[in-house]
Write an enzyme that holds these catalytic residues in place. Structure first.
Site, PDB file in Angstrom:
ATOM      1  N   ASP A 193       0.748  -1.422  -0.036  1.00  0.00           N
ATOM      2  CA  ASP A 193      -0.078  -0.041  -0.032  1.00  0.00           C
ATOM      3  C   ASP A 193       0.848   1.536  -0.059  1.00  0.00           C
ATOM      4  OD1 ASP A 193       0.934  -0.623   2.481  1.00  0.00           O
ATOM      5  OD2 ASP A 193      -0.958   0.055   3.574  1.00  0.00           O
ATOM      6  N   GLU A 279      11.429  -3.906  12.796  1.00  0.00           N
ATOM      7  CA  GLU A 279      12.509  -3.429  11.848  1.00  0.00           C
ATOM      8  C   GLU A 279      13.816  -3.378  12.665  1.00  0.00           C
ATOM      9  OE1 GLU A 279       9.464  -1.978  12.386  1.00  0.00           O
ATOM     10  OE2 GLU A 279       8.560  -1.450  10.547  1.00  0.00           O
TER      11      GLU A 279
HETATM   12  N1  UDP Z   1      -0.214  -7.662   5.437  1.00  0.00           N
HETATM   13  C1  UDP Z   1      -0.673  -9.142   5.235  1.00  0.00           C
HETATM   14  N2  UDP Z   1      -1.376  -9.699   6.258  1.00  0.00           N
HETATM   15  C2  UDP Z   1      -2.192  -8.963   7.066  1.00  0.00           C
HETATM   16  C3  UDP Z   1      -1.866  -7.705   7.078  1.00  0.00           C
HETATM   17  C4  UDP Z   1      -1.161  -6.968   6.162  1.00  0.00           C
HETATM   18  O1  UDP Z   1       0.239  -9.902   4.618  1.00  0.00           O
HETATM   19  O2  UDP Z   1      -3.019  -9.448   7.669  1.00  0.00           O
HETATM   20  C5  UDP Z   1       0.556  -7.146   4.611  1.00  0.00           C
HETATM   21  C6  UDP Z   1       0.032  -5.897   3.702  1.00  0.00           C
HETATM   22  O3  UDP Z   1      -0.548  -6.418   2.391  1.00  0.00           O
HETATM   23  C7  UDP Z   1       1.344  -5.088   3.510  1.00  0.00           C
HETATM   24  C8  UDP Z   1       1.966  -5.440   4.892  1.00  0.00           C
HETATM   25  O4  UDP Z   1       1.719  -6.732   5.169  1.00  0.00           O
HETATM   26  O5  UDP Z   1       1.777  -5.355   2.428  1.00  0.00           O
HETATM   27  C9  UDP Z   1       1.925  -4.274   5.957  1.00  0.00           C
HETATM   28  O6  UDP Z   1       0.532  -4.300   6.171  1.00  0.00           O
HETATM   29  P1  UDP Z   1      -0.165  -2.900   6.671  1.00  0.00           P
HETATM   30  O7  UDP Z   1       0.044  -1.891   5.157  1.00  0.00           O
HETATM   31  O8  UDP Z   1      -1.667  -3.168   6.737  1.00  0.00           O
HETATM   32  O9  UDP Z   1       0.504  -2.272   7.777  1.00  0.00           O
HETATM   33  P2  UDP Z   1       0.700  -0.869   8.110  1.00  0.00           P
HETATM   34  O10 UDP Z   1       0.546   0.024   6.908  1.00  0.00           O
HETATM   35  O11 UDP Z   1      -0.124  -0.460   9.332  1.00  0.00           O
HETATM   36  O12 UDP Z   1       2.384  -0.858   8.552  1.00  0.00           O
HETATM   37 MN    MN Z   2       0.725  -0.278   4.892  1.00  0.00          MN
END
Ligand code: UDP
Ligand code: MN
Length: 329
Positions: A193, A279
């Site tokens: 995203d 990280e």
């Molecule tokens: N993601 C995943 N499984 C989940 C939730 C998230 O594989 O149950 C993936 C999501 O598609 C993205 C990454 O993990 O590529 C980080 O997730 P998210 O963007 O929801 O996290 P944030 O933006 O809060 O760091």
């Molecule tokens: Mn994200």
């Protein structure tokens, strides 16, 4: 008298024209390009109008392609063999939801413009989905399609996401390179995203061990960034837990393939890792703050944004009277 002059002129005219044309052909030189072509640049339009993806040092690169003069008398300087362009491996965890295909489309449209990029897409699922398989087959990108489900107990708010998927990507990389360890490569974690500028790939491509750069729209701030003095990282501009050894988002660093291969046990950990420490805990296993290589003009340019897509409103989806065709979205 006048008519004699005229007839002489008309006899000479074709010869004069021929001489002019020949002089013109001989002196025509290929013009240098206005700007040097960066290797992240999308496409070069070929002479036939076809589009060639740019590759540094490829047969299409450089001015004067195909216009070399025959019978060159001066000895030509031998072209230096350029080192191979390091492959960028992008590990993207992804999971099924209404916006998934839209996110992957945006990502593929970016990645397709980057030379020598290999996309490792890891589905958070018990099996590879039809949607993602079909999508990747048409994406026009070198890619690897993996899957691993997140255990149910870890699918809770506040817990780190995509730990298992990133580790699956790391395991694939290590396995693929176990016998060919000297190939240059750079790995980075590309959530599905986020928003990535093409310049980011140019920056990370020169990573020797671990490189870092700012990330926009993250940590409750407009941006976070490593603080740099005399070319070294000396601290972190962050709104959250600046005491972390590496106070950086997943989108803010890249690691060379050599470092990944020479630290075979370095993985993302569930146990013992506090929320938001993924990280830092990972980077602690492979490098030190002193070793970090600041990119993006000493970490003063934002080239990646931690954008988040809003949850879609599907309140008007019908329960009955469904559409007469089934459409993938
Ligand atoms: N993601 C995943 N499984 C989940 C939730 C998230 O594989 O149950 C993936 C999501 O598609 C993205 C990454 O993990 O590529 C980080 O997730 P998210 O963007 O929801 O996290 P944030 O933006 O809060 O760091
Ligand atoms: Mn994200």
């Amino acid at each position: 008298m006048k008519s004699v002059l005229f007839s002489r002129f008309f006899i000479l005219l074709p010869w004069i024209l021929i001489v002019i044309i020949m002089l013109d052909v001989d002196t025509r030189r290929p013009a240098p390009p206005l700007t040097p072509r960066p290797y992240f640049s999308p496409y070069a339009v070929g002479r036939s109008g076809t589009r060639h993806p740019l590759r540094r040092g490829g047969p299409d690169s450089g001015p004067g392609r195909g216009l070399k003069k025959r019978n060159e008398s001066r000895p030509q300087p031998q072209p230096q063999p350029e080192p191979p362009l390091p492959t960028i491996y992008a590990i993207t965890p992804t999971y099924s939801r209404p916006v998934q295909k839209a996110e992957l489309t945006r990502l593929a449209n970016t990645f397709r413009q980057v030379a020598q990029l290999h996309w490792i897409l890891v589905e958070d699922a018990a099996a590879r989905s039809e949607l993602v398989s079909r999508f990747l087959a048409r994406a026009g990108l070198p890619s690897t399609h993996l899957h691993v489900p997140t255990p149910r107990r870890y699918k809770r708010p506040g817990l780190p996401r995509a730990t298992e998927q990133r580790n699956a990507g790391l395991a694939w990389l290590r396995q693929r390179h176990q016998h060919q360890r000297s190939q240059p490569g750079v790995l980075f974690f590309a959530d599905d995203d986020n928003t990535y500028s093409l310049e980011l790939f140019q920056e990370m491509r020169t990573t020797r061990k671990v490189s870092v750069w700012p990330v926009g729209l993250v940590g409750g701030r407009r941006y976070e960034r490593p603080l740099v003095e005399n070319g070294k990282v000396v601290g972190w501009y962050t709104g959250w837990r600046a005491d972390r050894p590496f106070a950086i988002d997943m989108a803010g660093f890249a690691v060379s393939l050599q470092v990944i291969l020479s630290n075979p046990t370095a993985v993302f950990k569930r146990r013992g890792s506090q929320p938001g420490m993924q990280e830092s805990d990972f980077l602690k296993q492979i490098t030190t703050v002193e070793e970090l290589e600041p990119k993006a003009n000493n970490c003063t340019k934002v080239l990646v944004w931690h954008t988040r897509t809003e949850k879609v409103n599907l309140t008007n989806e019908p329960k009955y009277h469904l559409d007469t065709v089934k459409i993938e979205v």
